[in-house]
Scaffold this motif. Structure first.
Motif, PDB file in Angstrom:
ATOM      1  N   ASN A  62      40.924  63.057  26.953  1.00  0.00           N
ATOM      2  CA  ASN A  62      39.703  64.045  26.320  1.00  0.00           C
ATOM      3  C   ASN A  62      38.457  63.732  26.934  1.00  0.00           C
ATOM      4  N   VAL A  63      38.241  62.243  27.005  1.00  0.00           N
ATOM      5  CA  VAL A  63      36.673  61.705  27.341  1.00  0.00           C
ATOM      6  C   VAL A  63      36.506  62.031  28.642  1.00  0.00           C
ATOM      7  N   GLU A  64      37.576  61.797  29.701  1.00  0.00           N
ATOM      8  CA  GLU A  64      37.756  62.081  31.140  1.00  0.00           C
ATOM      9  C   GLU A  64      37.459  63.399  31.627  1.00  0.00           C
ATOM     10  N   TYR A  65      37.796  64.218  30.662  1.00  0.00           N
ATOM     11  CA  TYR A  65      37.789  65.673  31.258  1.00  0.00           C
ATOM     12  C   TYR A  65      36.691  66.362  31.996  1.00  0.00           C
ATOM     13  N   GLY A  66      35.607  66.089  31.313  1.00  0.00           N
ATOM     14  CA  GLY A  66      34.131  66.534  31.830  1.00  0.00           C
ATOM     15  C   GLY A  66      33.964  65.946  33.368  1.00  0.00           C
ATOM     16  N   LEU A  67      34.335  64.557  33.456  1.00  0.00           N
ATOM     17  CA  LEU A  67      34.253  63.974  34.948  1.00  0.00           C
ATOM     18  C   LEU A  67      35.257  64.557  35.734  1.00  0.00           C
ATOM     19  N   ARG A  68      36.475  64.742  35.397  1.00  0.00           N
ATOM     20  CA  ARG A  68      37.575  65.682  36.077  1.00  0.00           C
ATOM     21  C   ARG A  68      36.998  66.945  36.576  1.00  0.00           C
ATOM     22  N   ARG A 103      36.531  57.807  36.867  1.00  0.00           N
ATOM     23  CA  ARG A 103      36.690  58.512  35.650  1.00  0.00           C
ATOM     24  C   ARG A 103      37.158  57.200  34.775  1.00  0.00           C
ATOM     25  N   ARG A 104      38.078  56.703  34.954  1.00  0.00           N
ATOM     26  CA  ARG A 104      38.667  55.738  34.195  1.00  0.00           C
ATOM     27  C   ARG A 104      38.015  54.659  33.388  1.00  0.00           C
ATOM     28  N   ALA A 105      36.969  54.253  34.560  1.00  0.00           N
ATOM     29  CA  ALA A 105      36.044  53.095  34.302  1.00  0.00           C
ATOM     30  C   ALA A 105      34.943  53.623  33.495  1.00  0.00           C
ATOM     31  N   ARG A 106      34.463  54.974  33.575  1.00  0.00           N
ATOM     32  CA  ARG A 106      33.433  55.438  32.689  1.00  0.00           C
ATOM     33  C   ARG A 106      33.734  55.784  31.251  1.00  0.00           C
ATOM     34  N   ALA A 107      34.989  56.443  31.384  1.00  0.00           N
ATOM     35  CA  ALA A 107      35.582  56.616  30.348  1.00  0.00           C
ATOM     36  C   ALA A 107      36.002  55.629  29.093  1.00  0.00           C
ATOM     37  N   THR A 108      36.196  54.530  29.787  1.00  0.00           N
ATOM     38  CA  THR A 108      36.467  53.309  28.993  1.00  0.00           C
ATOM     39  C   THR A 108      35.323  52.700  28.492  1.00  0.00           C
ATOM     40  N   ARG A 111      34.128  52.351  24.578  1.00  0.00           N
ATOM     41  CA  ARG A 111      33.941  51.127  24.034  1.00  0.00           C
ATOM     42  C   ARG A 111      32.386  51.078  23.449  1.00  0.00           C
ATOM     43  N   GLY A 112      31.609  52.247  23.878  1.00  0.00           N
ATOM     44  CA  GLY A 112      30.292  52.306  23.090  1.00  0.00           C
ATOM     45  C   GLY A 112      30.290  52.832  21.903  1.00  0.00           C
ATOM     46  N   VAL A 113      31.371  53.806  21.357  1.00  0.00           N
ATOM     47  CA  VAL A 113      31.451  54.358  20.255  1.00  0.00           C
ATOM     48  C   VAL A 113      32.591  53.556  19.437  1.00  0.00           C
ATOM     49  N   ARG A 114      33.115  52.380  20.036  1.00  0.00           N
ATOM     50  CA  ARG A 114      33.914  51.585  19.215  1.00  0.00           C
ATOM     51  C   ARG A 114      35.330  52.153  19.112  1.00  0.00           C
ATOM     52  N   LEU A 115      35.858  52.760  19.965  1.00  0.00           N
ATOM     53  CA  LEU A 115      37.318  53.351  20.165  1.00  0.00           C
ATOM     54  C   LEU A 115      37.995  52.833  21.180  1.00  0.00           C
ATOM     55  N   VAL A 166      29.878  60.713  28.462  1.00  0.00           N
ATOM     56  CA  VAL A 166      30.368  60.051  29.420  1.00  0.00           C
ATOM     57  C   VAL A 166      29.922  60.750  31.010  1.00  0.00           C
ATOM     58  N   VAL A 167      29.464  61.900  30.757  1.00  0.00           N
ATOM     59  CA  VAL A 167      28.873  62.793  32.066  1.00  0.00           C
ATOM     60  C   VAL A 167      27.243  62.409  32.039  1.00  0.00           C
ATOM     61  N   ARG A 168      26.647  61.706  31.134  1.00  0.00           N
ATOM     62  CA  ARG A 168      25.172  61.115  31.168  1.00  0.00           C
ATOM     63  C   ARG A 168      24.613  62.189  31.422  1.00  0.00           C
TER      64      ARG A 168
END
Length: 378
Positions: free
Chosen positions: A101-107, A116-121, A125-129, A155-157
């Motif tokens: 879900n988090v990677e979707y916008g980057l994809r 994608r994986r690095a930025r989603a991770t 981490r920033g939202v503690r999940l 994640v898409v900044r």
């Protein structure tokens, strides 16, 4: 505005929106600073969500312009604007994991798999999940799903994050926790947040500045303290928290001044129980830390019409002898529900510092909502 930028993150110029004969937004001019947590507050139908949708590009304005970072984006599609939106229902894909879900916008933006994986991770981490990346949305709590939606948006900044009542579906305790977390997250990432809510306490708690909407227009813009302590109109005084409004003959009798004045309930004290001529004080009257008014205070006498015990505090509704009704809030430092309930029907004296009766400008032609607020405690 941030130290590095004098250009507002969002600028609205003469923004209008009509749906047939209904004018939902009637000429909004507004600047939102870069890196600011800005809230748009108002009742249902006041135009705040329509303004948010025009910033996002989901609604074209009938007139006016939308600028993002100084760039006119009025006629651009949503995907051409450097903004992202978090909705109340979160709109997560149920068949995808949290990570997906988090990677979707980057994809969609064709970012490479490793990035994608690095930025989603990092976003999780920033939202503690970060420990829940492999779960699906159905296995998460409401607060966790809300944080996934935030991570997906962040994640898409984007330069600007738009939040359309994202906490509205949460229970009270979780909503209060998320208010603190969301403000801390905004400070950490430094992105401009534009937050829509009808919850006054939520707006005051989280915002750097607040715009209060009334009937498609902005009634007041200011810091939470400015909006609360110095309301610009009777509507703002009545909508943002609880306010006592005194005007007309009552203002002249109690305050010795003409005009309309706002007094917040927590600014008023119960200072004493006056004794009627020829009678002694009621022997069964409860003691409630009563004192006397000082020379720096205005006082008025009345009778307690209603007592509402709320645990940490008690709300007293007092009918003044001058003809108005005031609401008084008092912290329950040493009293219990039995103590305060016994005050119902008791004559009392109220006092407040003179400067806490704030003059409120009244529109030449008050709107229905402003009239309702002005008459609330007359």
């Amino acid at each position: 505005m941030s130290a590095g930028s004098a250009t507002p993150a969002v600028s609205l110029r003469g923004l209008c929106k009509s749906f047939g004969a209904v004018e939902a937004v009637a000429g909004v001019d507004l600047d939102i600073a870069d890196g600011e947590f800005f809230s748009m507050l108002g009742p249902s139908g006041s135009g705040k969500t329509t303004v948010l949708r025009m910033i996002a590009g989901f609604e074209p304005p009938t007139a006016g312009r939308v600028l993002l970072g100084g760039r006119d984006v009025t006629r651009l599609a949503p995907f051409e604007r450097d903004v992202n939106t978090v909705f109340q229902d979160y709109a997560l894909f149920p068949h995808m994991t949290v990570q997906q879900n988090v990677e979707y916008g980057l994809r969609v933006r064709k970012v490479g798999r490793a990035e994608r994986r690095a930025r989603a991770t990092e976003a999780l981490r920033g939202v503690r999940l970060d420990g829940l990346a492999d779960r699906r949305p159905a296995a998460l709590s409401g607060g966790q799903r809300q944080r996934v939606a935030l991570a997906r948006a962040l994640v898409v900044r984007p330069k600007v994050l738009l939040l359309d009542e994202p906490l509205g579906a949460l229970d009270l305790k979780l909503r209060e926790q998320m208010q603190v977390e969301l403000k801390a997250l905004q400070r950490e990432v430094g992105i401009t947040f534009v937050f829509v809510t009808h919850d006054q306490e939520e707006a005051l708690t989280m915002s750097d500045r607040v715009a209060v909407f009334e009937n498609g227009r902005i009634a007041q813009v200011g810091t939470p303290a400015e909006v609360y302590e110095r309301p610009a109109t009777p509507f703002v005084a009545g909508f943002v928290g609880t306010s006592n409004l005194l005007s007309g003959d009552v203002a002249r009798s109690v305050l010795g001044r003409d005009g309309t004045f706002s007094i917040r309930p927590e600014k008023i004290r119960l200072v004493g129980q006056p004794t009627a001529p020829g009678r002694g004080a009621a022997s069964d009257a409860p003691e409630l830390e009563l004192s006397t008014a000082t020379d720096e205070e205005t006082s008025a006498t009345g009778r307690v019409a209603e007592v509402v015990y709320a645990g940490a505090s008690t709300r007293f509704v007092v009918d003044l002898d001058a003809g108005a009704r005031l609401v008084v809030t008092q912290q329950n430092l040493t009293t219990s529900s039995a103590d305060v309930a016994a005050l119902r029907g008791t004559p009392v004296r109220l006092a407040w510092r003179t400067e806490h009766a704030v003059a409120v400008p009244v529109p030449a032609v008050p709107t229905p909502l402003a009239k309702e607020s002005a008459n609330a405690y007359r």
